[in-house]
Design a protein around this motif. Structure first.
Motif, PDB file in Angstrom:
ATOM      1  N   LEU A  44      33.432   0.322  35.909  1.00 43.35           N
ATOM      2  CA  LEU A  44      33.762   0.749  37.215  1.00 43.35           C
ATOM      3  C   LEU A  44      32.927   1.811  37.621  1.00 43.35           C
ATOM      4  N   PHE A  45      32.717   2.732  36.860  1.00 42.94           N
ATOM      5  CA  PHE A  45      32.208   4.009  37.197  1.00 42.94           C
ATOM      6  C   PHE A  45      30.546   3.405  37.500  1.00 42.94           C
ATOM      7  N   LEU A  47      30.257   1.868  40.774  1.00 46.03           N
ATOM      8  CA  LEU A  47      30.656   2.941  41.812  1.00 46.03           C
ATOM      9  C   LEU A  47      29.072   3.638  41.956  1.00 46.03           C
ATOM     10  N   LEU A  51      26.917   3.725  45.516  1.00 44.49           N
ATOM     11  CA  LEU A  51      26.606   4.747  46.176  1.00 44.49           C
ATOM     12  C   LEU A  51      25.104   4.935  46.231  1.00 44.49           C
TER      13      LEU A  51
END
Length: 162
Positions: free
Chosen positions: A16-17, A20, A24
């Protein structure tokens, strides 16, 4: 069993990181970097809006222009392409706009010049049969040449054959 649960949870959090960071990077960092680079070269435009670019503003202007009655004039550019018209008035003939996260440099004057050249050539052939496929192939080459290199296709062809 507890260690497997901890490992799988940690792996999921890591995924998930990374996702993300990717979002971004692609939807915030790259467009802002492109806009900064273009601004440093003197090419301005409306600011990038996260994910949708300038699409919302362009759609809103199109709806407004379509809802009003059209005046009796041959100047239809503000009616047909109101967003481009307002950007040209505000930022000049060459400006940077955003279709989602994709930057667009809308070099409309160069394209208009290419079409004008084609139409002038067609005046000589009025009433005669002609191969339209070849004409549009030439138009495509002309537009690419003007927008990418700043000169017409024929000028480039003369340079290459010397």
């Amino acid at each position: 069993m507890g260690n497997l649960l901890i490992l799988s949870t940690a792996f999921l959090c890591l995924c998930l990181f990374v996702a993300l960071l990717y979002v971004l990077y692609k939807y915030w960092w790259v467009p802002h970097r492109v806009q900064f680079i273009m601004n440093s070269q003197g090419i301005r435009g409306p600011p990038y809006e996260f994910i949708h670019g300038n699409n919302k503003e362009a759609l809103q202007m199109q709806k407004e222009a379509s809802s009003k009655p059209m005046a009796l004039t041959h100047d239809i550019f503000p009616r047909v392409m109101p967003y481009d018209y307002s950007c040209i008035k505000k930022y000049g003939k060459n400006y940077l706009s955003w279709n989602g996260v994709r930057a667009q440099l809308n070099m409309i004057p160069a394209m208009i010049a290419s079409v004008g050249t084609m139409l002038e050539k067609w005046k000589d052939k009025e009433g005669k049969e002609m191969e339209v496929f070849q004409e549009f192939r030439f138009l495509t080459s002309e537009v690419i040449s003007r927008t990418a290199f700043g000169s017409s296709y024929l000028e480039g062809e003369k340079i290459l054959t010397c």
